[in-house]
Motif scaffolding. Sequence first.
Motif, PDB file in Angstrom:
ATOM      1  N   ALA A 190       0.847  -1.188   0.000  1.00 49.77           N
ATOM      2  CA  ALA A 190       0.000   0.000   0.000  1.00 49.77           C
ATOM      3  C   ALA A 190       0.885   1.241   0.000  1.00 49.77           C
ATOM      4  CB  ALA A 190      -0.914   0.001   1.215  1.00 49.77           C
TER       5      ALA A 190
ATOM      6  N   SER B 245       0.036   6.993  -1.263  1.00 46.42           N
ATOM      7  CA  SER B 245      -1.040   7.620  -2.025  1.00 46.42           C
ATOM      8  C   SER B 245      -2.418   7.044  -1.705  1.00 46.42           C
ATOM      9  CB  SER B 245      -0.772   7.480  -3.523  1.00 46.42           C
ATOM     10  OG  SER B 245      -0.687   6.118  -3.897  1.00 46.42           O
ATOM     11  N   VAL B 246      -2.486   5.910  -0.950  1.00 49.77           N
ATOM     12  CA  VAL B 246      -3.808   5.377  -0.605  1.00 49.77           C
ATOM     13  C   VAL B 246      -4.522   6.279   0.386  1.00 49.77           C
ATOM     14  CG1 VAL B 246      -3.051   3.015  -1.023  1.00 49.77           C
ATOM     15  CG2 VAL B 246      -3.015   3.911   1.306  1.00 49.77           C
TER      16      VAL B 246
ATOM     17  N   ALA C 181      -7.300   5.430   3.588  1.00 47.64           N
ATOM     18  CA  ALA C 181      -7.502   3.979   3.661  1.00 47.64           C
ATOM     19  C   ALA C 181      -6.345   3.294   4.367  1.00 47.64           C
ATOM     20  CB  ALA C 181      -7.671   3.399   2.259  1.00 47.64           C
TER      21      ALA C 181
ATOM     22  N   ASN D  46     -11.312  -2.725   1.498  1.00 46.28           N
ATOM     23  CA  ASN D  46     -11.078  -1.420   0.895  1.00 46.28           C
ATOM     24  C   ASN D  46      -9.582  -1.165   0.725  1.00 46.28           C
ATOM     25  OD1 ASN D  46     -11.807   1.274   0.000  1.00 46.28           O
ATOM     26  ND2 ASN D  46     -11.109   1.998   1.999  1.00 46.28           N
TER      27      ASN D  46
ATOM     28  N   GLY E 239      -8.210  -3.084  -2.061  1.00 45.60           N
ATOM     29  CA  GLY E 239      -8.639  -2.531  -3.346  1.00 45.60           C
ATOM     30  C   GLY E 239      -7.826  -1.345  -3.799  1.00 45.60           C
ATOM     31  N   VAL E 240      -7.295  -0.557  -2.854  1.00 47.78           N
ATOM     32  CA  VAL E 240      -6.546   0.638  -3.240  1.00 47.78           C
ATOM     33  C   VAL E 240      -5.030   0.402  -3.210  1.00 47.78           C
ATOM     34  CG1 VAL E 240      -8.357   2.195  -2.477  1.00 47.78           C
ATOM     35  CG2 VAL E 240      -6.551   1.560  -0.871  1.00 47.78           C
TER      36      VAL E 240
ATOM     37  N   SER F  95      -1.427  -1.498  -4.257  1.00 50.30           N
ATOM     38  CA  SER F  95      -0.920  -1.922  -5.556  1.00 50.30           C
ATOM     39  C   SER F  95      -1.382  -3.340  -5.854  1.00 50.30           C
ATOM     40  CB  SER F  95       0.613  -1.874  -5.568  1.00 50.30           C
ATOM     41  OG  SER F  95       1.071  -0.560  -5.340  1.00 50.30           O
TER      42      SER F  95
END
Length: 311
Positions: free
Chosen positions: A226, A229-230, A233, A281, A284-285, A287
């Motif tokens: 992750a 930039s996530v 989240a 979630n 999902g966000v 990489s």
Amino acid sequence: MAAEHQAPSILGFPHRPEWGPAAHRKALAGHLRRCRDHAGLAPRQAARCIDASESTISRMENGLATMKPTEVERLLDLYGVIEHAERQRIAALVHEAAKPEAWQEHSQTAPAALRPLLAMEPAARRIISYEPQLVPGWLQTEEYAKIVVRAVHPTWSPQQVAERVALRTQRIEMLRRASNPPVLLAVMDSEVFRRRVGTPGTMYRQIRHLLTLHEELRYQLHLQIAPLSVGAAGAIGHPIVHMRFFASEYLPDMVYLEQYEGAVYREKPSESERYQAILNNLCGVASPPDQTRSLLEEGLAAWAALAQEPP
């Protein structure tokens, strides 16, 4: 007979030693509670049957007490459980539940807050882990783990550190077992690979280890990274582990929330579903999994330059 009037059955929960004693104890505990409810008996009546207190029955029905075979047999007689197959399966579960937990070999250094997680994870069908600070314990090298343990317990003896490291690093073996190994989805913050633990060489060897596991356990281990930039989240701030089990109708999902000096567990469906949604979630966000290898290779090259190791 209407479904709601059918006697509860434990036959759907198999006798699987590789799942560990705690899973068998928890499944049996819930079953005994359902049998008592089906018989229309109060805890005090069950307690009187085995010459115990109501608190003992409560502990038995929550998987917190050792169950003696003779006591379980007397309760089954009281509850009207007479089917031979049911009683055979219950006897097998009682026997399995009484065995030592895997962490007991390291009981002097296994933290009490971690023991429920260690006890139940062998029975997991799927584990989702989020780690914002460090490589998850399952995936640490001995070298990396030793530095982490020493940082948290600076006064421990070398033997104590070695025992905790052994407990931590052996957990990966459950992904290698031949019979129904769990699937581990591990999401790590990208800063995990920039935060120096030990020397640059330590970091280089840790990331190389992750690459090896990523290839070796491609069906059982899925890694995601992750990036910053996530945003919100990934701003959870503490590790989360969500476990779903084989025979899940007998074993509710378990959520482990790590804190600096302890942990919190959540098993109510509303709570475990909420953390499942948070982790979904985040997955999902983060990489995509097919980018993980290249991201790890980038991290390996960066630490190789500092460690003067070949990338």
